[in-house]
Design a protein around this motif. Structure first.
Motif, PDB file in Angstrom:
ATOM      1  N   THR A 284      38.062  19.962  70.062  1.00 29.58           N
ATOM      2  CA  THR A 284      37.426  20.553  71.233  1.00 29.58           C
ATOM      3  C   THR A 284      36.485  19.565  71.915  1.00 29.58           C
ATOM      4  O   THR A 284      36.030  19.819  73.028  1.00 29.58           O
ATOM      5  N   ARG A 285      36.198  18.455  71.254  1.00 29.25           N
ATOM      6  CA  ARG A 285      35.324  17.430  71.831  1.00 29.25           C
ATOM      7  C   ARG A 285      36.097  16.152  72.087  1.00 29.25           C
ATOM      8  O   ARG A 285      37.007  15.802  71.349  1.00 29.25           O
ATOM      9  N   GLY A 286      35.694  15.450  73.141  1.00 32.09           N
ATOM     10  CA  GLY A 286      36.312  14.170  73.453  1.00 32.09           C
ATOM     11  C   GLY A 286      35.695  13.044  72.656  1.00 32.09           C
ATOM     12  O   GLY A 286      34.677  13.219  71.970  1.00 32.09           O
ATOM     13  N   ALA A 287      36.302  11.863  72.747  1.00 28.79           N
ATOM     14  CA  ALA A 287      35.797  10.705  72.012  1.00 28.79           C
ATOM     15  C   ALA A 287      34.499  10.188  72.621  1.00 28.79           C
ATOM     16  O   ALA A 287      33.743   9.482  71.957  1.00 28.79           O
ATOM     17  N   ALA A 288      34.252  10.513  73.888  1.00 28.67           N
ATOM     18  CA  ALA A 288      33.029  10.068  74.564  1.00 28.67           C
ATOM     19  C   ALA A 288      32.562  11.166  75.500  1.00 28.67           C
ATOM     20  O   ALA A 288      33.343  12.023  75.919  1.00 28.67           O
ATOM     21  N   ARG A 289      31.312  11.149  75.834  1.00 28.61           N
ATOM     22  CA  ARG A 289      30.740  12.155  76.720  1.00 28.61           C
ATOM     23  C   ARG A 289      31.476  12.136  78.073  1.00 28.61           C
ATOM     24  O   ARG A 289      31.635  11.084  78.685  1.00 28.61           O
ATOM     25  N   GLY A 290      31.896  13.303  78.532  1.00 30.60           N
ATOM     26  CA  GLY A 290      32.590  13.395  79.799  1.00 30.60           C
ATOM     27  C   GLY A 290      34.088  13.138  79.718  1.00 30.60           C
ATOM     28  O   GLY A 290      34.801  13.301  80.709  1.00 30.60           O
ATOM     29  N   ASP A 291      34.574  12.722  78.554  1.00 29.99           N
ATOM     30  CA  ASP A 291      36.008  12.454  78.383  1.00 29.99           C
ATOM     31  C   ASP A 291      36.752  13.787  78.223  1.00 29.99           C
ATOM     32  O   ASP A 291      36.478  14.549  77.300  1.00 29.99           O
ATOM     33  N   ARG A 292      37.705  14.053  79.102  1.00 27.77           N
ATOM     34  CA  ARG A 292      38.442  15.311  79.070  1.00 27.77           C
ATOM     35  C   ARG A 292      39.715  15.225  78.218  1.00 27.77           C
ATOM     36  O   ARG A 292      40.378  16.227  77.990  1.00 27.77           O
ATOM     37  N   THR A 293      40.070  14.033  77.769  1.00 32.01           N
ATOM     38  CA  THR A 293      41.253  13.898  76.925  1.00 32.01           C
ATOM     39  C   THR A 293      40.915  14.219  75.478  1.00 32.01           C
ATOM     40  O   THR A 293      39.776  14.055  75.038  1.00 32.01           O
ATOM     41  N   ARG A 294      41.898  14.698  74.775  1.00 30.81           N
ATOM     42  CA  ARG A 294      41.732  15.047  73.365  1.00 30.81           C
ATOM     43  C   ARG A 294      42.915  14.471  72.589  1.00 30.81           C
ATOM     44  O   ARG A 294      44.049  14.469  73.075  1.00 30.81           O
ATOM     45  N   ALA A 295      42.672  13.998  71.374  1.00 30.06           N
ATOM     46  CA  ALA A 295      43.765  13.468  70.547  1.00 30.06           C
ATOM     47  C   ALA A 295      43.341  13.429  69.090  1.00 30.06           C
ATOM     48  O   ALA A 295      42.163  13.239  68.770  1.00 30.06           O
ATOM     49  N   VAL A 296      44.299  13.621  68.221  1.00 28.83           N
ATOM     50  CA  VAL A 296      44.056  13.511  66.789  1.00 28.83           C
ATOM     51  C   VAL A 296      45.373  13.165  66.101  1.00 28.83           C
ATOM     52  O   VAL A 296      46.446  13.583  66.541  1.00 28.83           O
ATOM     53  N   THR A 297      45.303  12.342  65.070  1.00 26.27           N
ATOM     54  CA  THR A 297      46.456  12.064  64.212  1.00 26.27           C
ATOM     55  C   THR A 297      46.067  12.459  62.798  1.00 26.27           C
ATOM     56  O   THR A 297      45.016  12.054  62.306  1.00 26.27           O
TER      57      THR A 297
END
Length: 436
Positions: A284-297
């Motif tokens: 539910t959180r991005g890698a950086a503030r304001g980042d709208r992309t999400r990803a996980v492996t």
């Protein structure tokens, strides 16, 4: 009194936040005299608008009735989650307030169930090869006013013709694999009750009651994702790696993988006591503030067997691909890369091309000598339906894609890692959520 719709019974609901279904389901193709409508966004949470009936070229009226009855039985197994948002509003009103809210809430939940069952009836029918045909308003009103027996007789020359009069507004086209299809959410508005359902003869048969099956033992609890230093292939296990990407609005959605049992109604843990499910959840959180992309492996150590993508979960809503799911074999002692699935892209089929940042020789898995095999996705599994919605999902590679995909890959990672800054895909989180 004209028979309209039947009582409902459900099996299951899961919990997180729902998201909005926004479009009316109408994927259309037509041939010959049937008037076509342009394909638009398909919505699995609602039935098609207008005066509709089901048609399959060559089908008899008895076959039509049998198919509607069978799909209705499956639709009754599904259950819309309770919407208890109004409960708190009545709390301050004491006992009377709570009673009023309870009555209102019961009506709301009943309405949602009716909407859900009509959506699932249509979902089931199109998966089984039937087309949804919409009549024009004038003819539709005339048929809608008929009693059941008269309506059934009126549909007799419509349900099996090759070129039905009206619009073919929906057919099965592996819609759930397309990114613009609404696959989950609160049940959408019910415009009209299907004429095919209204025409169904009454029966003395009662709906099969929901039966609570055996509960899994503690040893069968879903495994957590492995930490980087834990990635290794152990005897008696297989490794499965899945990459999941999306945008902020998809955060919290989960893909649920299940292990095939000896029969659709028998869980594998009933014989071996081992896990039969794991889930990959988009952060539910991005890698950086304001980042709208999400990803996980994520990588999971699981029992060997056939694993399939069975469902997608968002909030309390659970869409089950029980009428046809896709999966792959994971053999004892091997590691499988199931690919990258983008929840926000135009196609939900897994991308089986290994990413460069997942091939780093410095990764813990590479140091442990883990060699991943590309998953060989095939379609056709069926399961006992449960959840809010039922459908089918074919994730087999598109024609021509298999020849371009390498058969094996030394894929060292299967753990959350930071993507390089130049990568066009979303950077992964380093603390991936673990499903429960």
């Amino acid at each position: 009194m004209k028979h309209r719709i039947v009582a409902l019974a459900g099996l299951m609901a899961l919990g997180v936040q729902p998201f909005q279904a926004q479009a009316q389901a109408q994927a259309a193709t037509a041939s010959g005299a049937a008037e076509a409508v342009a394909p638009i966004r398909v919505d699995l949470t609602r039935s098609s608008a207008g005066y509709n009936y089901f048609n399959r070229p060559g089908a008899s009226l008895d076959q039509h009735d049998a198919a509607v009855r069978a799909c209705l039985a499956e639709a009754r197994k599904m259950s819309q989650p309770d919407d208890n948002g109004a409960a708190a509003a009545g709390a301050a009103g004491g006992l009377l307030g709570a009673l009023v809210v309870g009555v209102i809430q019961g009506a709301v939940n009943g309405m949602q169930e009716r909407r859900g069952v009509t959506a699932n009836l249509e979902n089931c029918m199109v998966v089984e090869g039937w087309r949804v045909v919409r009549l024009d308003e004038a003819e539709g009103k005339l048929l809608d006013a008929l009693e059941q027996a008269e309506l059934r007789a009126a549909l007799a020359d419509k349900v099996g013709v090759e070129t039905p009069a009206g619009q073919v507004v929906r057919v099965f086209d592996n819609d759930a694999a397309r990114g613009d299809t609404v696959v989950i959410g609160r049940a959408g508005d019910l415009d009209k009750v299907s004429l095919s359902l209204q025409a169904l003869p009454e029966t003395d048969a009662k709906p099969e009651p929901a039966r609570k099956g055996p509960q899994p033992p503690r040893t069968a609890r879903p495994p957590r994702a492995l930490k980087p230093e834990e990635v290794a292939v152990n005897p008696g296990d297989a490794l499965i790696t899945v990459r999941l990407t999306g945008m902020a609005e998809q955060g919290g959605q989960s893909l649920i993988f299940t292990r095939q049992g000896p029969a659709p109604d028998i869980q594998p843990w009933e014989s071996d006591g081992r896990p039969a499910l794991f889930a990959v959840t988009l952060p539910t959180r991005g890698a950086a503030r304001g980042d709208r992309t999400r990803a996980v492996t994520q990588t999971f150590a699981v029992p060997p067997g056939r694993w399939r993508l069975s469902a997608i979960n968002a909030g309390p809503y659970f869409t089950h691909f029980c009428l046809g799911s896709s999966g792959f074999e994971a053999r004892d002692g091997e590691a499988i890369y199931a690919g990258a699935i983008d929840l926000s892209g135009p196609d939900r089929r897994p991308d089986l091309t290994p990413r460069d940042d997942l091939l780093s020789p410095a990764s813990p898995a590479a140091q442990a000598g883990v060699v991943h095999r590309i998953a060989d996705w095939t379609y056709g599994d069926k399961e006992q339906c449960q959840g809010a919605y039922l459908y089918a999902l074919d994730l087999a590679p598109a024609v021509g894609a298999a020849a371009e995909t390498p058969a094996t890959v030394v894929e060292p990672t299967a753990t959350p890692v930071e993507a390089p800054a130049s990568s066009p895909t979303a950077p992964e989180t380093t603390t991936a959520p673990t499903p429960h």
